[in-house]
Design a protein around this motif. Structure first.
Motif, PDB file in Angstrom:
ATOM      1  N   ILE A   4      58.177  74.335  52.473  1.00 36.24           N
ATOM      2  CA  ILE A   4      57.094  74.766  53.375  1.00 36.24           C
ATOM      3  C   ILE A   4      56.300  73.557  53.874  1.00 36.24           C
ATOM      4  CG2 ILE A   4      54.940  76.086  53.524  1.00 36.24           C
ATOM      5  CD1 ILE A   4      56.261  78.075  51.535  1.00 36.24           C
ATOM      6  N   LYS A   5      56.020  72.618  52.984  1.00 38.86           N
ATOM      7  CA  LYS A   5      55.302  71.407  53.391  1.00 38.86           C
ATOM      8  C   LYS A   5      56.147  70.575  54.346  1.00 38.86           C
ATOM      9  CE  LYS A   5      52.121  70.959  49.567  1.00 38.86           C
ATOM     10  NZ  LYS A   5      51.639  70.131  48.464  1.00 38.86           N
ATOM     11  N   ASP A   6      57.476  70.536  54.102  1.00 39.74           N
ATOM     12  CA  ASP A   6      58.366  69.816  55.016  1.00 39.74           C
ATOM     13  C   ASP A   6      58.325  70.460  56.401  1.00 39.74           C
ATOM     14  OD1 ASP A   6      59.156  67.939  53.164  1.00 39.74           O
ATOM     15  OD2 ASP A   6      61.033  68.957  52.659  1.00 39.74           O
ATOM     16  N   ALA A   7      58.361  71.786  56.460  1.00 42.84           N
ATOM     17  CA  ALA A   7      58.309  72.493  57.747  1.00 42.84           C
ATOM     18  C   ALA A   7      56.988  72.216  58.461  1.00 42.84           C
ATOM     19  CB  ALA A   7      58.503  73.990  57.532  1.00 42.84           C
ATOM     20  N   LYS A   8      55.893  72.208  57.736  1.00 44.31           N
ATOM     21  CA  LYS A   8      54.588  71.914  58.335  1.00 44.31           C
ATOM     22  C   LYS A   8      54.525  70.482  58.846  1.00 44.31           C
ATOM     23  CE  LYS A   8      51.843  75.287  55.770  1.00 44.31           C
ATOM     24  NZ  LYS A   8      50.790  75.481  54.754  1.00 44.31           N
ATOM     25  N   SER A   9      55.120  69.566  58.076  1.00 48.45           N
ATOM     26  CA  SER A   9      55.156  68.169  58.481  1.00 48.45           C
ATOM     27  C   SER A   9      55.948  67.987  59.775  1.00 48.45           C
ATOM     28  CB  SER A   9      55.774  67.325  57.365  1.00 48.45           C
ATOM     29  OG  SER A   9      56.003  66.015  57.790  1.00 48.45           O
ATOM     30  N   ILE A  10      57.078  68.658  59.874  1.00 44.27           N
ATOM     31  CA  ILE A  10      57.894  68.582  61.086  1.00 44.27           C
ATOM     32  C   ILE A  10      57.134  69.179  62.260  1.00 44.27           C
ATOM     33  CG2 ILE A  10      59.991  69.463  62.188  1.00 44.27           C
ATOM     34  CD1 ILE A  10      61.332  69.225  59.387  1.00 44.27           C
ATOM     35  N   ALA A  11      56.486  70.314  62.049  1.00 44.94           N
ATOM     36  CA  ALA A  11      55.729  70.970  63.116  1.00 44.94           C
ATOM     37  C   ALA A  11      54.625  70.056  63.661  1.00 44.94           C
ATOM     38  CB  ALA A  11      55.142  72.288  62.621  1.00 44.94           C
ATOM     39  N   LYS A  12      54.005  69.266  62.791  1.00 42.97           N
ATOM     40  CA  LYS A  12      52.958  68.339  63.228  1.00 42.97           C
ATOM     41  C   LYS A  12      53.530  67.166  64.018  1.00 42.97           C
ATOM     42  CE  LYS A  12      49.669  69.110  59.494  1.00 42.97           C
ATOM     43  NZ  LYS A  12      49.071  68.522  58.284  1.00 42.97           N
ATOM     44  N   ARG A  13      54.733  66.714  63.633  1.00 45.36           N
ATOM     45  CA  ARG A  13      55.316  65.513  64.231  1.00 45.36           C
ATOM     46  C   ARG A  13      56.127  65.779  65.491  1.00 45.36           C
ATOM     47  NH1 ARG A  13      58.195  62.906  59.167  1.00 45.36           N
ATOM     48  NH2 ARG A  13      58.793  61.325  60.663  1.00 45.36           N
ATOM     49  N   ASP A  14      56.559  67.010  65.708  1.00 46.60           N
ATOM     50  CA  ASP A  14      57.393  67.331  66.863  1.00 46.60           C
ATOM     51  C   ASP A  14      56.555  68.068  67.912  1.00 46.60           C
ATOM     52  OD1 ASP A  14      59.316  68.012  68.689  1.00 46.60           O
ATOM     53  OD2 ASP A  14      60.600  69.083  67.284  1.00 46.60           O
ATOM     54  N   PRO A  15      56.338  67.462  69.064  1.00 45.69           N
ATOM     55  CA  PRO A  15      55.521  68.117  70.084  1.00 45.69           C
ATOM     56  C   PRO A  15      56.147  69.403  70.639  1.00 45.69           C
ATOM     57  CG  PRO A  15      56.422  66.050  70.915  1.00 45.69           C
ATOM     58  CD  PRO A  15      56.777  66.138  69.472  1.00 45.69           C
ATOM     59  N   ALA A  16      57.453  69.583  70.472  1.00 46.76           N
ATOM     60  CA  ALA A  16      58.121  70.790  70.973  1.00 46.76           C
ATOM     61  C   ALA A  16      57.974  71.974  70.016  1.00 46.76           C
ATOM     62  CB  ALA A  16      59.606  70.512  71.201  1.00 46.76           C
ATOM     63  N   ALA A  17      57.613  71.703  68.774  1.00 49.79           N
ATOM     64  CA  ALA A  17      57.489  72.766  67.769  1.00 49.79           C
ATOM     65  C   ALA A  17      56.171  73.507  67.948  1.00 49.79           C
ATOM     66  CB  ALA A  17      57.562  72.177  66.370  1.00 49.79           C
ATOM     67  N   ARG A  18      56.238  74.812  67.910  1.00 49.82           N
ATOM     68  CA  ARG A  18      55.027  75.632  68.054  1.00 49.82           C
ATOM     69  C   ARG A  18      54.295  75.808  66.723  1.00 49.82           C
ATOM     70  NH1 ARG A  18      56.513  74.651  72.482  1.00 49.82           N
ATOM     71  NH2 ARG A  18      57.176  76.049  74.115  1.00 49.82           N
ATOM     72  N   ASN A  19      55.080  76.017  65.648  1.00 47.61           N
ATOM     73  CA  ASN A  19      54.476  76.225  64.330  1.00 47.61           C
ATOM     74  C   ASN A  19      55.536  76.047  63.244  1.00 47.61           C
ATOM     75  OD1 ASN A  19      55.880  78.798  64.011  1.00 47.61           O
ATOM     76  ND2 ASN A  19      54.413  79.582  65.513  1.00 47.61           N
ATOM     77  N   ALA A  20      55.108  76.069  61.991  1.00 41.92           N
ATOM     78  CA  ALA A  20      56.004  75.834  60.863  1.00 41.92           C
ATOM     79  C   ALA A  20      57.026  76.957  60.693  1.00 41.92           C
ATOM     80  CB  ALA A  20      55.203  75.659  59.577  1.00 41.92           C
ATOM     81  N   VAL A  21      56.669  78.173  61.055  1.00 43.79           N
ATOM     82  CA  VAL A  21      57.615  79.296  60.947  1.00 43.79           C
ATOM     83  C   VAL A  21      58.793  79.075  61.889  1.00 43.79           C
ATOM     84  CG1 VAL A  21      57.912  81.777  61.303  1.00 43.79           C
ATOM     85  CG2 VAL A  21      55.836  80.919  60.213  1.00 43.79           C
ATOM     86  N   GLU A  22      58.506  78.645  63.110  1.00 45.31           N
ATOM     87  CA  GLU A  22      59.572  78.336  64.063  1.00 45.31           C
ATOM     88  C   GLU A  22      60.476  77.236  63.523  1.00 45.31           C
ATOM     89  OE1 GLU A  22      59.357  75.801  67.969  1.00 45.31           O
ATOM     90  OE2 GLU A  22      58.758  77.870  68.440  1.00 45.31           O
ATOM     91  N   VAL A  23      59.884  76.195  62.967  1.00 46.26           N
ATOM     92  CA  VAL A  23      60.650  75.097  62.391  1.00 46.26           C
ATOM     93  C   VAL A  23      61.537  75.611  61.263  1.00 46.26           C
ATOM     94  CG1 VAL A  23      60.474  72.943  61.069  1.00 46.26           C
ATOM     95  CG2 VAL A  23      58.988  73.325  63.046  1.00 46.26           C
TER      96      VAL A  23
END
Length: 103
Positions: A4-23
């Motif tokens: 979950i923390k990895d998904a949140k980290s990716i969501a913060k770093r990727d401008p195309a990501a909307r949120n951690a659930v999408e990731v």
């Protein structure tokens, strides 16, 4: 760091990501890392066939090949990872960003 923390980290770093659930649901780079956690567990417990089997399933589903013996720290982000190969002796440090075609 957990999944979950990895998904949140990716969501913060990727401008195309909307949120951690999408990731979590849609990003093959994260899926490859999840598969790697499973295959690495088998590898560390000397269940080499199972480890390679899981890694091959991951490779076919994500296009990302990670050897079960590779050491991958938390917070790694694989963006557009098609064709990416991480070998057995690789050590990937915390917070690294990897793109497609990297070997």
């Amino acid at each position: 760091m957990g999944i979950i923390k990895d998904a949140k980290s990716i969501a913060k770093r990727d401008p195309a990501a909307r949120n951690a659930v999408e990731v979590f649901l849609l990003y093959p780079g994260l899926h490859a890392l999840i598969y790697h956690k499973i295959s690495s567990f088998f590898y560390r417990h000397k269940l080499f066939f199972l480890a390679r089997w899981v890694s091959q399933i991951a490779n076919r589903r994500t296009g990302i090949e990670i050897h079960p013996g590779a050491q991958i720290d938390s917070g790694v982000f694989i963006d557009h990872g098609s064709g990416l190969v991480i070998g057995e002796t690789a050590i990937v440090e915390k917070g690294v960003l990897l793109y497609h075609g990297v070997t």
